[in-house]
Write an enzyme that holds these catalytic residues in place. Structure first.
Site, PDB file in Angstrom:
ATOM      1  N   GLU A  28       0.885  -1.171   0.000  1.00 21.32           N
ATOM      2  CA  GLU A  28       0.000   0.000   0.000  1.00 21.32           C
ATOM      3  C   GLU A  28       0.919   1.216   0.000  1.00 21.32           C
ATOM      4  O   GLU A  28       1.445   1.608   1.038  1.00 21.32           O
ATOM      5  CB  GLU A  28      -0.901  -0.020   1.247  1.00 21.32           C
ATOM      6  N   CYS A  43      -1.758   9.633   2.673  1.00 21.70           N
ATOM      7  CA  CYS A  43      -1.336   9.018   1.405  1.00 21.70           C
ATOM      8  C   CYS A  43      -2.259   9.385   0.250  1.00 21.70           C
ATOM      9  O   CYS A  43      -1.811   9.501  -0.882  1.00 21.70           O
ATOM     10  CB  CYS A  43      -1.285   7.501   1.557  1.00 21.70           C
TER      11      CYS A  43
END
Ligand code: NAD
Length: 460
Positions: free
Chosen positions: A213, A247
């Site tokens: 991720e 993110c």
């Protein structure tokens, strides 16, 4: 701190425990999830204080994006697990009949979960919930950049779990390096693309599957027909939450040239509405995680291009919500993922300029946000840009929906999770065909003489 011998011992004990099949049972999984839920509730105030200490997070943000997010995930998982673990019946083709086919979701085994600094609670427990739900054991390593959060996470894990089932490994990069030398059945890593490639290289030695991720430069496009009031509200929210250390934050904005001035004026106003004239005094605006990141981000600011913010203060690692205009790809701020409270704004006249800019920055951003009232524009941008996931007329919200798989594509990541997708990510899909013994189709066995016509008729 653990040395290599101790780490090997923990991994071996987890493997023995996994092989005992205790973790595979539905009742065991549910009990652990309930226990974790109680633990998270018990530690809510400790987590909130730790998040304030490490990242200056407000109580609201700590709850909404970390503990509350984890509790919501747990509630959803506990509610649906019985349905998720049921074998999935699948059709069987004529040639294999009579038989039944099914997919069994079986646990992967011993997992390594490595989490980043920016959402230390959320991004440690969200994959752990999926690992437990799928019947696995797990070794957890958090970031050394958020020591107070790491300490509280360790306390919680040590208090409720036996290390042969779920183990917390304290330490820094050297401990992660030792962990990466071991053989796991799956590594779930959340962090930067740079460290992602270190993880993948280490995993390759054991042929261990990875979920990565990662991050990157996520674009936000504001078209000429966008509802500017809504766009500005949601972009400021998505960009400056956690002081830009998210993110999926919009990394930069591309705004249509015809509405640029109005957009910039509105964004200035919105920042003041949300954080006041001096955001350093706002209880809702966070701080940069450490001095190294603080200096890195400050160096990305070009004061000649700043139209809002631009102030910083090393003593408390504060960087004001900052907007830069007339930015080009040559500016430092466009050279890397910003991961801080700076919003560069570029203008465009046609879609080719958007596609060209994105492909020069990162071919596969983790997220993309499109503000437009036109379905044709939305569709053109969604299909023309390769990205992990995103929103139309919003920011960040796609990751809040547990029914949407969350993950990157290309260099922004491998694999996705959240809700059922997380359960599936930590499971092996074992295919089983159950045949009968009272019938045996001679067609499939040699000698094949005179059988070719029949097989051609069936298999076409
Ligand atoms: P990072 O890659 O520096 O660190 C992540 C983890 O890896 C930490 O636990 C750290 O201790 C460990 N680590 C660091 N260097 C290592 C090395 N050389 N060898 C082994 N392990 C090492 O990331 P970060 O700074 O903590 O987080 C920011 C990055 O993470 C950004 O790129 C962001 O986009 C990304 N991110 C992605 C997601 C997502 O869900 N896709 C979520 C949060 C953050």
């Amino acid at each position: 701190m653990k040395n290599e011998k101790e780490i090997i011992e923990i991994v071996n004990k987890q493997r023995t425990f996994f092989n005992s099949s205790v973790t595979h049972k539905y009742d065991f999984r549910i009990d652990q999830l309930l226990k974790l839920k109680e633990g998270i509730k018990k530690f809510e105030s400790q987590f909130s204080a730790a998040l304030k200490d490490d990242l200056g997070k407000s109580e609201f943000e700590s709850y909404a994006t970390e503990t509350g997010f984890v509790l919501h995930d747990l509630t959803n998982t506990i509610k649906h697990l019985k349905k998720w673990i049921k074998p999935k019946r699948i059709k069987t083709p004529l040639l294999s009949q009579p038989a039944s086919s099914q997919i069994l979701f079986t646990p992967l085994g011993v997992n390594l979960i490595i989490s980043p600094f920016n959402y230390p609670v959320g991004l440690t427990f969200a994959p752990l919930i999926a690992a437990i739900a799928a019947g696995n054991t797990a070794v957890i390593k958090t970031s050394e950049l958020t020591p107070t959060c790491s300490m509280e996470i360790q306390k919680l894990i040590d208090e409720i779990f036996d290390p042969e089932y779920i183990a917390y490994i304290p330490g820094k990069v050297s401990e992660t390096t030792l962990l990466l030398k071991q053989k796991f059945d799956h590594i779930f890593f959340t962090g930067s693309p740079k460290v992602g490639s270190i993880v993948m290289e280490a995993a390759a030695k054991h042929l261990t599957p990875v979920t990565l991720e990662l991050g990157g430069k996520s674009p936000c496009i504001v078209h000429s027909d966008a509802n500017l009031h809504i766009a500005v509200n949601r972009i400021v929210y998505g960009k400056f939450m956690n002081a830009g250390q998210t993110c999926v934050a919009p990394d930069y904005v591309m705004v249509h040239q015809s509405i640029k001035e109005e957009f910039l004026e509105k964004i200035k106003q919105r920042i003041i509405n949300m954080y006041g004239d001096d955001a350093s005094l706002s209880p809702d605006f966070g701080r940069i995680v450490n001095e190294q990141h603080y200096s890195r981000i400050v160096n990305l600011i070009d004061q000649d291009k700043v139209i809002v913010g631009g102030q910083f203060n090393k003593a408390d690692r504060y960087i004001a919500p900052t907007v830069m205009e007339n930015v080009t790809l040559k500016d430092n701020v466009m050279a890397e993922e910003i991961f801080g409270p700076i919003l560069p704004v570029m203008e465009y006249n046609n879609f080719d300029e958007i596609f060209d800019t994105i492909s020069k920055l990162s071919q596969h951003p983790l997220a993309c946000y499109i503000f437009s009232e036109s379905k044709a524009v939305q569709d053109k941008l969604i299909s023309g840009i390769q990205f992990g996931g995103g929103c139309v007329n919003h920011c960040i919200q796609h990751l809040v929906n547990p029914n949407l798989p969350f993950g990157g594509v290309g260099e922004s990541g491998i694999g996705s999770y959240h809700g059922f997708n997380g359960f599936e990510r930590f499971s092996h899909k074992k295919s089983i065909l159950k045949a009968v013994s009272w019938f045996d189709l001679s067609l499939i066995y040699p000698p094949y003489q005179k059988k070719i016509k029949t097989i051609r008729r069936i298999m076409k």
